[in-house]
Design a protein around this motif. Structure first.
Motif, short mmCIF file in Angstrom:
data_model
loop_
_atom_site.label_atom_id
_atom_site.label_comp_id
_atom_site.label_asym_id
_atom_site.label_seq_id
_atom_site.Cartn_x
_atom_site.Cartn_y
_atom_site.Cartn_z
N ASP A 102 0.83 -1.21 0.00
CA ASP A 102 0.00 0.00 0.00
C ASP A 102 0.86 1.26 0.00
O ASP A 102 0.58 2.22 -0.71
CB ASP A 102 -0.92 0.02 1.23
CG ASP A 102 -2.11 -0.91 1.09
OD1 ASP A 102 -2.29 -1.52 0.02
OD2 ASP A 102 -2.86 -1.05 2.09
N ALA A 103 1.91 1.25 0.81
CA ALA A 103 2.71 2.46 1.03
C ALA A 103 3.44 2.93 -0.22
O ALA A 103 3.58 4.14 -0.44
CB ALA A 103 3.70 2.23 2.16
N VAL A 104 3.91 2.00 -1.03
CA VAL A 104 4.75 2.39 -2.17
C VAL A 104 3.97 2.70 -3.44
O VAL A 104 4.57 3.13 -4.43
CB VAL A 104 5.81 1.30 -2.48
CG1 VAL A 104 6.67 1.03 -1.26
CG2 VAL A 104 5.14 0.01 -2.97
N GLN A 105 2.66 2.51 -3.43
CA GLN A 105 1.87 2.62 -4.64
C GLN A 105 2.07 3.95 -5.38
O GLN A 105 2.19 3.99 -6.60
CB GLN A 105 0.38 2.43 -4.33
CG GLN A 105 -0.01 1.02 -3.99
CD GLN A 105 0.38 0.02 -5.06
OE1 GLN A 105 0.05 0.19 -6.23
NE2 GLN A 105 1.11 -1.02 -4.68
N ALA A 106 2.06 5.04 -4.63
CA ALA A 106 2.14 6.36 -5.27
C ALA A 106 3.57 6.85 -5.44
O ALA A 106 3.79 7.96 -5.93
CB ALA A 106 1.33 7.37 -4.46
N GLY A 107 4.55 6.02 -5.08
CA GLY A 107 5.93 6.44 -5.20
C GLY A 107 6.31 7.47 -4.14
O GLY A 107 5.67 7.58 -3.10
N GLY A 108 7.35 8.23 -4.39
CA GLY A 108 7.79 9.26 -3.45
C GLY A 108 8.66 8.71 -2.34
O GLY A 108 9.16 7.59 -2.40
N GLN A 128 11.58 -2.83 0.84
CA GLN A 128 12.46 -2.67 -0.32
C GLN A 128 11.98 -3.53 -1.48
O GLN A 128 12.04 -3.11 -2.65
CB GLN A 128 13.90 -3.03 0.05
CG GLN A 128 14.55 -2.09 1.07
CD GLN A 128 14.79 -0.68 0.52
OE1 GLN A 128 14.62 -0.41 -0.66
NE2 GLN A 128 15.19 0.22 1.41
N LYS A 129 11.50 -4.72 -1.18
CA LYS A 129 10.97 -5.60 -2.22
C LYS A 129 9.76 -4.96 -2.90
O LYS A 129 9.65 -4.96 -4.13
CB LYS A 129 10.59 -6.96 -1.63
CG LYS A 129 10.04 -7.93 -2.64
CD LYS A 129 9.64 -9.25 -1.99
CE LYS A 129 9.02 -10.20 -3.00
NZ LYS A 129 8.61 -11.48 -2.36
N GLN A 133 8.85 -2.40 -7.42
CA GLN A 133 7.80 -2.32 -8.43
C GLN A 133 7.37 -0.87 -8.71
O GLN A 133 6.50 -0.63 -9.55
CB GLN A 133 6.57 -3.13 -7.96
CG GLN A 133 6.89 -4.54 -7.51
CD GLN A 133 7.59 -5.37 -8.55
OE1 GLN A 133 7.23 -5.32 -9.73
NE2 GLN A 133 8.63 -6.10 -8.14
N THR A 134 7.95 0.09 -8.00
CA THR A 134 7.57 1.49 -8.14
C THR A 134 8.82 2.36 -8.15
O THR A 134 9.94 1.85 -8.11
CB THR A 134 6.66 1.93 -6.97
OG1 THR A 134 7.45 2.05 -5.78
CG2 THR A 134 5.53 0.94 -6.72
N ASP A 135 8.63 3.68 -8.15
CA ASP A 135 9.78 4.58 -8.04
C ASP A 135 9.90 5.14 -6.63
O ASP A 135 10.53 6.18 -6.41
CB ASP A 135 9.67 5.72 -9.06
CG ASP A 135 8.46 6.61 -8.84
OD1 ASP A 135 7.62 6.27 -7.96
OD2 ASP A 135 8.33 7.64 -9.52
N ALA A 136 9.31 4.44 -5.67
CA ALA A 136 9.38 4.90 -4.27
C ALA A 136 10.76 4.66 -3.68
O ALA A 136 11.44 3.70 -4.03
CB ALA A 136 8.32 4.18 -3.44
N SER A 137 11.16 5.56 -2.78
CA SER A 137 12.37 5.33 -1.99
C SER A 137 11.91 5.05 -0.55
O SER A 137 10.92 5.61 -0.09
CB SER A 137 13.29 6.54 -2.01
OG SER A 137 12.66 7.66 -1.39
N VAL A 138 12.60 4.16 0.13
CA VAL A 138 12.16 3.71 1.45
C VAL A 138 13.22 3.99 2.50
O VAL A 138 14.40 3.68 2.31
CB VAL A 138 11.83 2.20 1.43
CG1 VAL A 138 11.50 1.70 2.83
CG2 VAL A 138 10.67 1.90 0.49
N ASP A 139 12.79 4.58 3.60
CA ASP A 139 13.67 4.87 4.74
C ASP A 139 13.02 4.27 5.98
O ASP A 139 11.98 4.74 6.44
CB ASP A 139 13.82 6.39 4.88
CG ASP A 139 14.69 6.78 6.07
OD1 ASP A 139 15.30 5.90 6.69
OD2 ASP A 139 14.75 8.00 6.37
N VAL A 140 13.60 3.17 6.49
CA VAL A 140 13.06 2.50 7.67
C VAL A 140 13.80 3.01 8.90
O VAL A 140 15.03 2.95 8.97
CB VAL A 140 13.20 0.97 7.55
CG1 VAL A 140 12.66 0.29 8.81
CG2 VAL A 140 12.46 0.47 6.31
N ARG A 141 13.03 3.50 9.88
CA ARG A 141 13.63 4.13 11.05
C ARG A 141 13.13 3.51 12.35
O ARG A 141 11.94 3.19 12.49
CB ARG A 141 13.27 5.62 11.10
CG ARG A 141 13.68 6.41 9.88
CD ARG A 141 13.24 7.86 10.01
NE ARG A 141 13.59 8.66 8.84
CZ ARG A 141 13.33 9.94 8.69
NH1 ARG A 141 12.68 10.60 9.68
NH2 ARG A 141 13.70 10.60 7.60
#
Length: 214
Positions: A102-108, A128-129, A133-141
């Motif tokens: 859900d979180a990565v759907q819109a990218g950003g 990350q997996k 499938q998107t252009d999202a960047s992920v930062d886990v904190r």
């Protein structure tokens, strides 16, 4: 329809019942099993060991005998689902995986907040997996000090600490904030610096409904 949740904290029962109510899932359609020992063992071991994973698989498979879908609500134990699904036709889902999709759907820029150190690796992996499938960047904190408040029974302090971390993430440019653990869900309504953060309870139950439709 019967959806059974495997939790590692009894307080998550109320979180999921609230999410179920918002989705129109009736109380008699949702069951709960609580295994605090599994997360406790993982914390002592510093993460998910093979032995703990096998115990989690056994717990999940036992629940499939009386459920149409099983939802694992603990992100630390999440990787065990892959093994469990190979031994049953009943859908077994990870709430963290549903949240990631859900979180990565819109990218950003996606900021994922975690409270327990043992969940950082599995949460990072699943997000990350999904982001591939998107252009999202992920930062886990990790939210420092949050889990100590939770374990001390200071739910108010716990949720306030998480909400402040979410507000900071939005202030630093996050497009979406995702609350990586179900116990954090109550903090979502306290966030004021950006959109209401996504929660794993809602995402996980939505995924279970979709799996049952299929």
């Amino acid at each position: 329809m019967r959806i059974t949740c495997l939790h590692t904290a009894a307080s998550n029962i109320g979180v999921f019942e609230s999410a179920a109510d918002s989705l129109g899932i009736t109380a008699d359609s949702l069951r709960h099993e609580v295994r605090t020992d599994l997360l406790g063992a993982a914390e002592l071991a510093g993460g998910l060991t093979e032995e703990i994973a096998q115990s989690t698989v056994a717990a999940l498979l036992a629940l499939t005998h009386h459920a149409d879908a099983v939802v694992l609500t603990c992100s630390t134990l999440g990787p065990a689902v892959a093994s469990a699904t190979r031994s049953t036709q009943v859908p077994i889902l990870r709430t963290d995986e549903a949240l990631a999709i859900d979180a990565v759907q819109a990218g950003g820029k996606i900021v994922v907040l975690c409270a327990v150190e043992t969940t950082l690796e599995p949460t990072s992996r699943v997000f990350q997996k999904a982001a591939l499938q998107t252009d999202a960047s992920v930062d886990v904190r990790l939210v420092p000090g949050a889990w100590a408040l939770f374990k001390a029974g200071d739910n108010e302090g716990y949720l306030s600490t998480i909400a402040r971390a979410a507000d900071r993430a939005y202030g630093e440019g996050a497009s979406v904030v995702a609350l990586g653990q179900a116990s954090m869900s109550g903090a979502a309504s306290r966030v004021t610096a950006g959109p209401t953060p996504l929660t794993s309870a809602l995402a996980g139950l939505k995924a279970a409904l979709k799996a049952l439709e299929r």
